[in-house]
Scaffold this motif. Structure first.
Motif, PDB file in Angstrom:
ATOM      1  N   ILE A 293      -6.201   5.811   9.405  1.00  0.00           N
ATOM      2  CA  ILE A 293      -5.366   6.764   8.685  1.00  0.00           C
ATOM      3  C   ILE A 293      -3.943   6.628   9.203  1.00  0.00           C
ATOM      4  O   ILE A 293      -3.719   6.405  10.399  1.00  0.00           O
ATOM      5  CB  ILE A 293      -5.908   8.196   8.879  1.00  0.00           C
TER       6      ILE A 293
ATOM      7  N   THR B 278      -5.451   6.111   3.778  1.00  0.00           N
ATOM      8  CA  THR B 278      -6.652   5.828   4.557  1.00  0.00           C
ATOM      9  C   THR B 278      -7.244   4.482   4.173  1.00  0.00           C
ATOM     10  O   THR B 278      -6.997   3.968   3.067  1.00  0.00           O
ATOM     11  CB  THR B 278      -7.719   6.913   4.342  1.00  0.00           C
TER      12      THR B 278
ATOM     13  N   TYR C 251     -11.087   2.113   4.776  1.00  0.00           N
ATOM     14  CA  TYR C 251     -12.469   2.189   5.231  1.00  0.00           C
ATOM     15  C   TYR C 251     -13.126   0.816   5.209  1.00  0.00           C
ATOM     16  O   TYR C 251     -12.833  -0.026   4.356  1.00  0.00           O
ATOM     17  CB  TYR C 251     -13.285   3.124   4.336  1.00  0.00           C
TER      18      TYR C 251
ATOM     19  N   SER D  82      -9.702  11.963   8.472  1.00  0.00           N
ATOM     20  CA  SER D  82      -8.620  12.897   8.192  1.00  0.00           C
ATOM     21  C   SER D  82      -7.931  13.252   9.504  1.00  0.00           C
ATOM     22  O   SER D  82      -8.446  12.958  10.581  1.00  0.00           O
ATOM     23  CB  SER D  82      -9.154  14.157   7.513  1.00  0.00           C
TER      24      SER D  82
ATOM     25  N   GLU E 176      -0.979   1.266  10.471  1.00  0.00           N
ATOM     26  CA  GLU E 176      -2.389   1.174  10.039  1.00  0.00           C
ATOM     27  C   GLU E 176      -2.913  -0.240  10.241  1.00  0.00           C
ATOM     28  O   GLU E 176      -4.051  -0.432  10.689  1.00  0.00           O
ATOM     29  CB  GLU E 176      -2.491   1.554   8.571  1.00  0.00           C
TER      30      GLU E 176
END
Length: 122
Positions: A51, A58, A60, A71, A102
């Protein structure tokens, strides 16, 4: 230097849920992107989720998309990983990580937590 402390791991049955928390301290943790990795016995550590500093972006791993949600609450200075529909293959030590971006969190984090065990039983 940023310190990261995870909590919330434990034992859960398949199909159940857990929420992991990560509390950063030291340095300027609010300015870092953050993420989660996991390492199962006999396997390499793998990326789970990331995140950005604001919490608006975000990423994954394919294996957890649709089941896990990352979060962060900047007012409480915490990051979370909500894990639903857990499977036995999710069993691992889960690590909190932080980095400048990120992209860097997903590949080469600067800071690591000590890890928290998640065990999913059949």
């Amino acid at each position: 230097q940023v310190q990261l402390v995870e909590s919330g791991g434990g034992l859960v049955q398949a199909g159940g849920s857990l929420r992991l928390s990560c509390t950063p301290s030291g340095g300027t943790p609010g300015g870092y992107a953050m993420g989660w990795f996991r390492q199962a016995p006999g396997k390499e550590r793998e990326f789970v989720a990331a995140i950005n500093w604001s919490g608006k972006t975000t990423h994954y791993a394919d294996s957890v998309k649709g089941r896990f949600t990352i979060s962060r609450d900047r007012s409480e200075n915490k990051m979370y990983l909500q894990m639903n529909s857990l499977r036995p293959e999710d069993t691992a030590v889960y690590y909190c990580a932080a980095g400048n971006t990120e992209a860097l969190v997903m590949t080469t984090p600067r800071f690591w937590g000590q890890g928290t065990q998640v065990t999913v039983s059949t």
